[in-house]
Design a protein around this motif. Structure first.
Motif, PDB file in Angstrom:
ATOM      1  N   ARG A  61      -2.488  -0.528 -11.725  1.00 38.45           N
ATOM      2  CA  ARG A  61      -1.394  -1.255 -12.397  1.00 38.45           C
ATOM      3  C   ARG A  61      -0.081  -1.158 -11.624  1.00 38.45           C
ATOM      4  NH1 ARG A  61      -3.238   1.377 -16.872  1.00 38.45           N
ATOM      5  NH2 ARG A  61      -1.443   2.770 -16.851  1.00 38.45           N
ATOM      6  N   ASN A  62       0.145  -0.039 -10.952  1.00 41.34           N
ATOM      7  CA  ASN A  62       1.454   0.220 -10.370  1.00 41.34           C
ATOM      8  C   ASN A  62       1.514   0.137  -8.847  1.00 41.34           C
ATOM      9  OD1 ASN A  62       3.248   1.116 -12.725  1.00 41.34           O
ATOM     10  ND2 ASN A  62       1.331   2.205 -13.061  1.00 41.34           N
ATOM     11  N   ARG A  63       0.420  -0.129  -8.199  1.00 40.93           N
ATOM     12  CA  ARG A  63       0.377  -0.102  -6.732  1.00 40.93           C
ATOM     13  C   ARG A  63       1.361  -1.071  -6.081  1.00 40.93           C
ATOM     14  NH1 ARG A  63      -5.333  -1.232  -4.654  1.00 40.93           N
ATOM     15  NH2 ARG A  63      -4.198  -1.314  -2.695  1.00 40.93           N
ATOM     16  N   ARG A  64       1.609  -2.218  -6.669  1.00 41.77           N
ATOM     17  CA  ARG A  64       2.523  -3.211  -6.074  1.00 41.77           C
ATOM     18  C   ARG A  64       3.984  -2.760  -6.102  1.00 41.77           C
ATOM     19  NH1 ARG A  64      -0.527  -5.329  -2.622  1.00 41.77           N
ATOM     20  NH2 ARG A  64      -2.390  -6.223  -3.501  1.00 41.77           N
ATOM     21  N   GLU A  65       4.269  -1.754  -6.939  1.00 43.23           N
ATOM     22  CA  GLU A  65       5.629  -1.200  -6.976  1.00 43.23           C
ATOM     23  C   GLU A  65       5.991  -0.507  -5.667  1.00 43.23           C
ATOM     24  OE1 GLU A  65       7.819  -1.647  -9.503  1.00 43.23           O
ATOM     25  OE2 GLU A  65       6.269  -2.879 -10.434  1.00 43.23           O
ATOM     26  N   LEU A  66       4.987  -0.169  -4.859  1.00 45.46           N
ATOM     27  CA  LEU A  66       5.229   0.477  -3.567  1.00 45.46           C
ATOM     28  C   LEU A  66       5.589  -0.527  -2.485  1.00 45.46           C
ATOM     29  CD1 LEU A  66       2.362   3.116  -3.521  1.00 45.46           C
ATOM     30  CD2 LEU A  66       4.753   3.436  -4.158  1.00 45.46           C
ATOM     31  N   GLY A  67       5.529  -1.821  -2.806  1.00 47.29           N
ATOM     32  CA  GLY A  67       5.864  -2.860  -1.849  1.00 47.29           C
ATOM     33  C   GLY A  67       4.618  -3.546  -1.322  1.00 47.29           C
ATOM     34  N   ASN A  68       4.833  -4.494  -0.446  1.00 45.16           N
ATOM     35  CA  ASN A  68       3.745  -5.319   0.057  1.00 45.16           C
ATOM     36  C   ASN A  68       3.239  -4.886   1.425  1.00 45.16           C
ATOM     37  OD1 ASN A  68       3.686  -7.032  -2.194  1.00 45.16           O
ATOM     38  ND2 ASN A  68       5.396  -8.204  -1.403  1.00 45.16           N
ATOM     39  N   SER A  69       3.685  -3.772   1.921  1.00 43.70           N
ATOM     40  CA  SER A  69       3.220  -3.301   3.219  1.00 43.70           C
ATOM     41  C   SER A  69       1.703  -3.125   3.187  1.00 43.70           C
ATOM     42  CB  SER A  69       3.879  -1.964   3.558  1.00 43.70           C
ATOM     43  OG  SER A  69       3.190  -1.327   4.615  1.00 43.70           O
ATOM     44  N   THR A  70       1.020  -3.786   4.116  1.00 38.11           N
ATOM     45  CA  THR A  70      -0.429  -3.641   4.159  1.00 38.11           C
ATOM     46  C   THR A  70      -0.820  -2.215   4.527  1.00 38.11           C
ATOM     47  OG1 THR A  70      -0.463  -4.463   6.437  1.00 38.11           O
ATOM     48  CG2 THR A  70      -0.875  -6.068   4.674  1.00 38.11           C
ATOM     49  N   THR A  71       0.003  -1.567   5.303  1.00 34.92           N
ATOM     50  CA  THR A  71      -0.280  -0.179   5.668  1.00 34.92           C
ATOM     51  C   THR A  71      -0.318   0.700   4.425  1.00 34.92           C
ATOM     52  OG1 THR A  71       0.808  -0.530   7.792  1.00 34.92           O
ATOM     53  CG2 THR A  71       0.469   1.751   7.100  1.00 34.92           C
ATOM     54  N   ILE A  72       0.688   0.578   3.580  1.00 35.47           N
ATOM     55  CA  ILE A  72       0.742   1.353   2.336  1.00 35.47           C
ATOM     56  C   ILE A  72      -0.405   0.949   1.417  1.00 35.47           C
ATOM     57  CG2 ILE A  72       2.075   1.776   0.219  1.00 35.47           C
ATOM     58  CD1 ILE A  72       3.185   3.211   2.693  1.00 35.47           C
ATOM     59  N   GLN A  73      -0.635  -0.335   1.272  1.00 35.04           N
ATOM     60  CA  GLN A  73      -1.696  -0.805   0.379  1.00 35.04           C
ATOM     61  C   GLN A  73      -3.081  -0.371   0.874  1.00 35.04           C
ATOM     62  OE1 GLN A  73      -1.273  -1.968  -2.659  1.00 35.04           O
ATOM     63  NE2 GLN A  73       0.924  -1.778  -2.361  1.00 35.04           N
ATOM     64  N   ASN A  74      -3.258  -0.247   2.182  1.00 36.00           N
ATOM     65  CA  ASN A  74      -4.525   0.257   2.705  1.00 36.00           C
ATOM     66  C   ASN A  74      -4.747   1.714   2.319  1.00 36.00           C
ATOM     67  OD1 ASN A  74      -5.345  -2.139   3.905  1.00 36.00           O
ATOM     68  ND2 ASN A  74      -4.446  -1.636   5.882  1.00 36.00           N
ATOM     69  N   ILE A  75      -3.691   2.502   2.338  1.00 28.45           N
ATOM     70  CA  ILE A  75      -3.810   3.906   1.924  1.00 28.45           C
ATOM     71  C   ILE A  75      -4.121   3.972   0.430  1.00 28.45           C
ATOM     72  CG2 ILE A  75      -2.613   6.127   1.706  1.00 28.45           C
ATOM     73  CD1 ILE A  75      -0.964   5.217   4.228  1.00 28.45           C
ATOM     74  N   VAL A  76      -3.465   3.127  -0.354  1.00 28.86           N
ATOM     75  CA  VAL A  76      -3.764   3.072  -1.791  1.00 28.86           C
ATOM     76  C   VAL A  76      -5.223   2.663  -1.998  1.00 28.86           C
ATOM     77  CG1 VAL A  76      -3.190   1.998  -4.003  1.00 28.86           C
ATOM     78  CG2 VAL A  76      -1.359   2.662  -2.419  1.00 28.86           C
ATOM     79  N   ASP A  77      -5.708   1.736  -1.188  1.00 36.78           N
ATOM     80  CA  ASP A  77      -7.127   1.355  -1.261  1.00 36.78           C
ATOM     81  C   ASP A  77      -8.033   2.559  -1.024  1.00 36.78           C
ATOM     82  OD1 ASP A  77      -6.673  -1.336  -1.796  1.00 36.78           O
ATOM     83  OD2 ASP A  77      -6.871  -1.955   0.304  1.00 36.78           O
ATOM     84  N   GLU A  78      -7.684   3.393  -0.050  1.00 35.63           N
ATOM     85  CA  GLU A  78      -8.479   4.603   0.218  1.00 35.63           C
ATOM     86  C   GLU A  78      -8.473   5.539  -0.987  1.00 35.63           C
ATOM     87  OE1 GLU A  78      -8.150   6.726   4.039  1.00 35.63           O
ATOM     88  OE2 GLU A  78      -6.741   5.138   4.582  1.00 35.63           O
TER      89      GLU A  78
END
Length: 117
Positions: A84-101
């Motif tokens: 629910r809150n992952r997009r609050e970290l921004g749209n950086s694919t690098t950050i979103q990839n870590i969240v994916d992990e």
């Protein structure tokens, strides 16, 4: 928001470690051991990468376990919060990839706890 993510991962690590030490299931013991061992690395990776991209990181709060002792329900609730809150970290694919992990690790652990334990 990054501080809440890191705090949640720290709480998950502690909860999983406690459940790891108290379960009478070998499969759950192993699944929880894998989970709590990798979580600090993922939390560090998320925090350090986010800080490197954003030049700041605030105080990381100490969260209270409000989920009770059912580790499966707790991890399910935490995974849902992350999603629910992952997009609050921004749209950086690098950050979103870590969240994916991180989400992947939650999913694998929940599978092992529910179906192999």
């Amino acid at each position: 928001m990054i501080e809440q993510f890191v705090a949640l991962l720290f709480l998950a690590r502690d909860m999983a470690h406690r459940a790891h030490l108290t379960t009478d299931s070998y499969a759950k013991h192993m699944a929880l051991g894998e989970f709590y061992e990798v979580l600090p690395e993922l939390a560090d990776s998320l925090a350090e990468t986010w800080q490197g991209l954003n030049d700041r990181l605030g105080e990381i709060p100490l969260l209270e376990n409000k989920a009770g002792t059912d580790i499966v329900k707790a991890l399910q609730a935490q995974r849902a919060w992350i999603e629910r809150n992952r997009r609050e970290l921004g749209n950086s694919t690098t950050i979103q990839n870590i969240v994916d992990e991180i989400v992947q690790r939650y999913g694998q652990t929940l599978y092992k706890l529910r179906f192999l334990g």
